[in-house]
Design a protein around this motif. Structure first.
Motif, PDB file in Angstrom:
ATOM      1  N   ILE A  27       0.848  -1.205   0.000  1.00  0.00           N
ATOM      2  CA  ILE A  27       0.000   0.000   0.000  1.00  0.00           C
ATOM      3  C   ILE A  27       0.879   1.249   0.000  1.00  0.00           C
ATOM      4  CG2 ILE A  27      -1.611   1.342   1.404  1.00  0.00           C
ATOM      5  CD1 ILE A  27      -2.863  -1.349   2.235  1.00  0.00           C
ATOM      6  N   MET A  28       1.928   1.248   0.794  1.00  0.00           N
ATOM      7  CA  MET A  28       2.821   2.401   0.829  1.00  0.00           C
ATOM      8  C   MET A  28       3.515   2.595  -0.517  1.00  0.00           C
ATOM      9  SD  MET A  28       4.407   1.938   4.644  1.00  0.00           S
ATOM     10  CE  MET A  28       5.560   3.273   4.510  1.00  0.00           C
ATOM     11  N   LEU A  29       3.888   1.517  -1.176  1.00  0.00           N
ATOM     12  CA  LEU A  29       4.499   1.602  -2.497  1.00  0.00           C
ATOM     13  C   LEU A  29       3.511   2.152  -3.522  1.00  0.00           C
ATOM     14  CD1 LEU A  29       7.011   0.985  -4.198  1.00  0.00           C
ATOM     15  CD2 LEU A  29       6.045  -1.279  -4.615  1.00  0.00           C
ATOM     16  N   PHE A  30       2.260   1.702  -3.446  1.00  0.00           N
ATOM     17  CA  PHE A  30       1.227   2.211  -4.354  1.00  0.00           C
ATOM     18  C   PHE A  30       0.998   3.708  -4.135  1.00  0.00           C
ATOM     19  CE2 PHE A  30      -3.274   3.217  -5.105  1.00  0.00           C
ATOM     20  CZ  PHE A  30      -3.316   2.982  -6.474  1.00  0.00           C
ATOM     21  N   VAL A  31       0.954   4.143  -2.895  1.00  0.00           N
ATOM     22  CA  VAL A  31       0.766   5.564  -2.590  1.00  0.00           C
ATOM     23  C   VAL A  31       1.954   6.372  -3.105  1.00  0.00           C
ATOM     24  CG1 VAL A  31       0.634   7.237  -0.690  1.00  0.00           C
ATOM     25  CG2 VAL A  31      -0.769   5.180  -0.642  1.00  0.00           C
ATOM     26  N   LEU A  32       3.160   5.852  -2.960  1.00  0.00           N
ATOM     27  CA  LEU A  32       4.343   6.543  -3.448  1.00  0.00           C
ATOM     28  C   LEU A  32       4.299   6.711  -4.965  1.00  0.00           C
ATOM     29  CD1 LEU A  32       7.151   7.710  -2.701  1.00  0.00           C
ATOM     30  CD2 LEU A  32       8.068   5.435  -3.155  1.00  0.00           C
ATOM     31  N   VAL A  33       3.907   5.660  -5.677  1.00  0.00           N
ATOM     32  CA  VAL A  33       3.783   5.739  -7.132  1.00  0.00           C
ATOM     33  C   VAL A  33       2.696   6.742  -7.510  1.00  0.00           C
ATOM     34  CG1 VAL A  33       3.097   4.434  -9.178  1.00  0.00           C
ATOM     35  CG2 VAL A  33       4.706   3.445  -7.561  1.00  0.00           C
ATOM     36  N   ALA A  34       1.584   6.764  -6.786  1.00  0.00           N
ATOM     37  CA  ALA A  34       0.497   7.703  -7.069  1.00  0.00           C
ATOM     38  C   ALA A  34       0.964   9.146  -6.852  1.00  0.00           C
ATOM     39  CB  ALA A  34      -0.710   7.393  -6.185  1.00  0.00           C
ATOM     40  N   ILE A  35       1.770   9.379  -5.831  1.00  0.00           N
ATOM     41  CA  ILE A  35       2.280  10.729  -5.569  1.00  0.00           C
ATOM     42  C   ILE A  35       3.183  11.183  -6.707  1.00  0.00           C
ATOM     43  CG2 ILE A  35       3.833  12.057  -4.074  1.00  0.00           C
ATOM     44  CD1 ILE A  35       2.636  10.496  -1.716  1.00  0.00           C
ATOM     45  N   PHE A  36       4.090  10.306  -7.151  1.00  0.00           N
ATOM     46  CA  PHE A  36       4.967  10.673  -8.263  1.00  0.00           C
ATOM     47  C   PHE A  36       4.180  10.900  -9.549  1.00  0.00           C
ATOM     48  CE2 PHE A  36       8.538   8.770  -5.786  1.00  0.00           C
ATOM     49  CZ  PHE A  36       9.305   9.927  -5.740  1.00  0.00           C
ATOM     50  N   TYR A  37       3.143  10.097  -9.788  1.00  0.00           N
ATOM     51  CA  TYR A  37       2.312  10.277 -10.978  1.00  0.00           C
ATOM     52  C   TYR A  37       1.585  11.622 -10.923  1.00  0.00           C
ATOM     53  CZ  TYR A  37      -1.364   9.546 -14.401  1.00  0.00           C
ATOM     54  OH  TYR A  37      -2.215   9.698 -15.465  1.00  0.00           O
ATOM     55  N   ALA A  38       1.045  11.961  -9.762  1.00  0.00           N
ATOM     56  CA  ALA A  38       0.336  13.238  -9.612  1.00  0.00           C
ATOM     57  C   ALA A  38       1.296  14.409  -9.783  1.00  0.00           C
ATOM     58  CB  ALA A  38      -0.339  13.293  -8.241  1.00  0.00           C
ATOM     59  N   MET A  39       2.498  14.304  -9.258  1.00  0.00           N
ATOM     60  CA  MET A  39       3.472  15.376  -9.419  1.00  0.00           C
ATOM     61  C   MET A  39       3.837  15.548 -10.887  1.00  0.00           C
ATOM     62  SD  MET A  39       5.930  14.738  -6.114  1.00  0.00           S
ATOM     63  CE  MET A  39       7.215  15.762  -6.756  1.00  0.00           C
ATOM     64  N   ASN A  40       3.949  14.455 -11.610  1.00  0.00           N
ATOM     65  CA  ASN A  40       4.269  14.526 -13.029  1.00  0.00           C
ATOM     66  C   ASN A  40       3.130  15.179 -13.809  1.00  0.00           C
ATOM     67  OD1 ASN A  40       5.643  14.185 -15.403  1.00  0.00           O
ATOM     68  ND2 ASN A  40       4.987  12.083 -15.686  1.00  0.00           N
ATOM     69  N   ARG A  41       1.903  14.830 -13.479  1.00  0.00           N
ATOM     70  CA  ARG A  41       0.746  15.418 -14.160  1.00  0.00           C
ATOM     71  C   ARG A  41       0.632  16.909 -13.851  1.00  0.00           C
ATOM     72  NH1 ARG A  41      -1.862  13.549 -18.222  1.00  0.00           N
ATOM     73  NH2 ARG A  41      -3.793  14.354 -17.422  1.00  0.00           N
ATOM     74  N   LEU A  42       0.913  17.303 -12.619  1.00  0.00           N
ATOM     75  CA  LEU A  42       0.866  18.713 -12.258  1.00  0.00           C
ATOM     76  C   LEU A  42       1.985  19.487 -12.944  1.00  0.00           C
ATOM     77  CD1 LEU A  42       0.003  18.520  -8.472  1.00  0.00           C
ATOM     78  CD2 LEU A  42      -1.467  19.313 -10.314  1.00  0.00           C
ATOM     79  N   GLY A  43       3.107  18.852 -13.181  1.00  0.00           N
ATOM     80  CA  GLY A  43       4.197  19.495 -13.881  1.00  0.00           C
ATOM     81  C   GLY A  43       3.869  19.732 -15.342  1.00  0.00           C
ATOM     82  N   ASP A  44       2.992  18.917 -15.922  1.00  0.00           N
ATOM     83  CA  ASP A  44       2.605  19.083 -17.319  1.00  0.00           C
ATOM     84  C   ASP A  44       1.575  20.185 -17.510  1.00  0.00           C
ATOM     85  OD1 ASP A  44       4.304  17.089 -18.035  1.00  0.00           O
ATOM     86  OD2 ASP A  44       2.766  15.524 -18.137  1.00  0.00           O
ATOM     87  N   THR A  45       0.978  20.675 -16.456  1.00  0.00           N
ATOM     88  CA  THR A  45      -0.068  21.696 -16.603  1.00  0.00           C
ATOM     89  C   THR A  45       0.496  23.031 -17.038  1.00  0.00           C
ATOM     90  OG1 THR A  45       0.074  22.247 -14.257  1.00  0.00           O
ATOM     91  CG2 THR A  45      -1.606  20.647 -14.918  1.00  0.00           C
TER      92      THR A  45
END
Length: 71
Positions: A27-45
């Motif tokens: 679960i912690m690994l999944f949350v970490l991947v989700a955080i990095f994915y969200a940061m990447n998407r926010l960087g594309d805005t």
């Protein structure tokens, strides 16, 4: 003395068992991947161009209806 050593060993084994809780790690690994994915998407805005919905009025432009009086 051996009783105390046995207690210490038992506590150490219990802590190691708690540390290797696989569902928690996954679960912690999944949350970490989700955080990095969200940061990447926010960087594309920053590449998104948004047209303003209201009109832009240039207040510094000369008004064509005003008449300049020369002395």
């Amino acid at each position: 003395m051996t009783d105390f050593e046995d207690k210490v060993k038992d506590r150490w084994k219990e802590r190691r068992k708690k540390a290797y809780n696989w569902p928690k790690i996954l679960i912690m690994l999944f949350v970490l991947v989700a955080i990095f994915y969200a940061m990447n998407r926010l960087g594309d805005t920053k590449n998104v161009v948004v047209n303003p919905s209201s009109s832009v009025v240039d207040t510094l432009r000369d008004d064509s209806t005003s008449v300049e009086v020369e002395p």
